[in-house]
Design an enzyme around this catalytic site. Structure first.
Site, PDB file in Angstrom:
ATOM      1  N   ASP A   8       0.879  -1.161   0.000  1.00 48.82           N
ATOM      2  CA  ASP A   8       0.000   0.000   0.000  1.00 48.82           C
ATOM      3  C   ASP A   8       0.932   1.231   0.000  1.00 48.82           C
ATOM      4  OD1 ASP A   8      -2.336   1.656   0.478  1.00 48.82           O
ATOM      5  OD2 ASP A   8      -1.628   1.808   2.539  1.00 48.82           O
ATOM      6  N   ASP A  10      -0.086   5.106   0.783  1.00 48.49           N
ATOM      7  CA  ASP A  10      -0.350   6.097   1.832  1.00 48.49           C
ATOM      8  C   ASP A  10      -0.315   5.433   3.214  1.00 48.49           C
ATOM      9  OD1 ASP A  10      -0.841   8.367   0.145  1.00 48.49           O
ATOM     10  OD2 ASP A  10      -2.784   7.526  -0.358  1.00 48.49           O
TER      11      ASP A  10
HETATM   12  C1  BG6 Z   1      -5.688   5.929  -0.261  1.00 43.17           C
HETATM   13  C2  BG6 Z   1      -5.748   6.697   1.034  1.00 43.17           C
HETATM   14  O1  BG6 Z   1      -4.385   5.493  -0.494  1.00 43.17           O
HETATM   15  O2  BG6 Z   1      -6.107   6.734  -1.349  1.00 43.17           O
HETATM   16  C3  BG6 Z   1      -7.147   7.247   1.238  1.00 43.17           C
HETATM   17  O3  BG6 Z   1      -5.418   5.846   2.113  1.00 43.17           O
HETATM   18  C4  BG6 Z   1      -7.537   8.093   0.027  1.00 43.17           C
HETATM   19  O4  BG6 Z   1      -7.198   8.004   2.421  1.00 43.17           O
HETATM   20  C5  BG6 Z   1      -7.432   7.255  -1.243  1.00 43.17           C
HETATM   21  O5  BG6 Z   1      -8.857   8.588   0.181  1.00 43.17           O
HETATM   22  C6  BG6 Z   1      -7.766   8.032  -2.516  1.00 43.17           C
HETATM   23  O6  BG6 Z   1      -6.794   9.018  -2.712  1.00 43.17           O
HETATM   24  P1  BG6 Z   1      -6.824  10.139  -3.845  1.00 43.17           P
HETATM   25  O7  BG6 Z   1      -5.425  10.672  -3.847  1.00 43.17           O
HETATM   26  O8  BG6 Z   1      -7.183   9.459  -5.149  1.00 43.17           O
HETATM   27  O9  BG6 Z   1      -7.854  11.130  -3.436  1.00 43.17           O
HETATM   28 MG    MG Z   2      -2.762   3.179   3.531  1.00 44.50          MG
END
Ligand code: BG6
Ligand code: MG
Length: 211
Positions: A8, A10
């Site tokens: 993963d 984030d």
């Molecule tokens: C995930 C995060 O990796 O991506 C979430 O953990 C986030 O919190 C999701 O909402 C979508 O991210 P983005 O950058 O497409 O808005």
């Molecule tokens: Mg994550």
């Protein structure tokens, strides 16, 4: 035998989760909507539009489809401004060492993220090109806990999910990994007790699996 690792992004490779939280909180303030501290962990691993639904449900509020889109876009603009501050020093401790050790052992690596900003983030933290495959939020239609993101990442590595280890910081991500048939390693407090085979303190802890 485990032949691949699906990371993963984030909260595992870099701590962008705090920037997501800041951007959601500020957007909620602008829209006069409540955003409680205990909502933030629930948004980990959850796609952008599903985050909007979760925030609305917890606030007991409703928005039209047009307003939801505008709300999500406003958050994303703010979030991307925050991403400008990200540098190579924002790679979390142990990540580079882990990737290098996996490479040396011939274990394939991929990023499997729900984020549509994943390629930009990887570029900013200097990890672009370090993985055999990258799956981002633009390549999937169903958010974690659906297994789609890990199914696709394993496929791009030429592996079956059951041949892969998933590293996750979110409960929704651990569930997604389990549903795909992969083994899961949970890192951090939010993924504890979510059913992962391994609960680890440091990312380097996964290396003991190949000793
Ligand atoms: C995930 C995060 O990796 O991506 C979430 O953990 C986030 O919190 C999701 O909402 C979508 O991210 P983005 O950058 O497409 O808005
Ligand atoms: Mg994550």
């Amino acid at each position: 035998m485990l032949k691949g690792v699906l990371f993963d992004l984030d909260g595992v490779l870099t701590a962008t989760d705090r920037l997501h939280t800041r951007a959601w909180r500020e957007t909620c303030e602008r829209w006069n909507m409540p955003f409680s501290a205990d909502t933030a962990p629930l948004l980990r691993g959850v796609g952008r539009q599903d985050c909007v639904q979760l925030i609305l449900t917890r606030a007991g509020m409703e928005l039209s489809q047009t307003e939801r889109t505008a709300f999500a876009e406003e958050k994303n603009e703010l979030y991307r401004t925050l991403l400008d501050e990200l540098t190579e020093s924002d790679v979390l401790p142990g990540v580079e060492e882990t990737i290098a050790a996996l490479d040396a052992r011939g274990i394939l690596t991929a990023v499997a993220s729900a984020s549509k900003n994943a390629p930009l983030i990887l570029r900013r933290i200097g990890l672009e090109g370090r993985f055999t495959a990258v799956v981002d939020g633009t390549m999937i239609t169903r958010s974690k806990p659906d297994p789609e993101v890990f199914d696709l990442a394993a496929k791009l590595l030429g592996l079956l999910p059951k041949e892969c280890l998933v590293v996750e910081d979110a409960a929704s991500g651990v569930e997604s990994a389990k549903r795909s048939g992969a083994m899961a390693a949970a890192i951090g407090p939010d993924a504890k007790g979510a059913g992962a085979e391994l609960e680890i303190e440091r990312i380097t802890d996964i290396l003991s699996l190949w000793k």
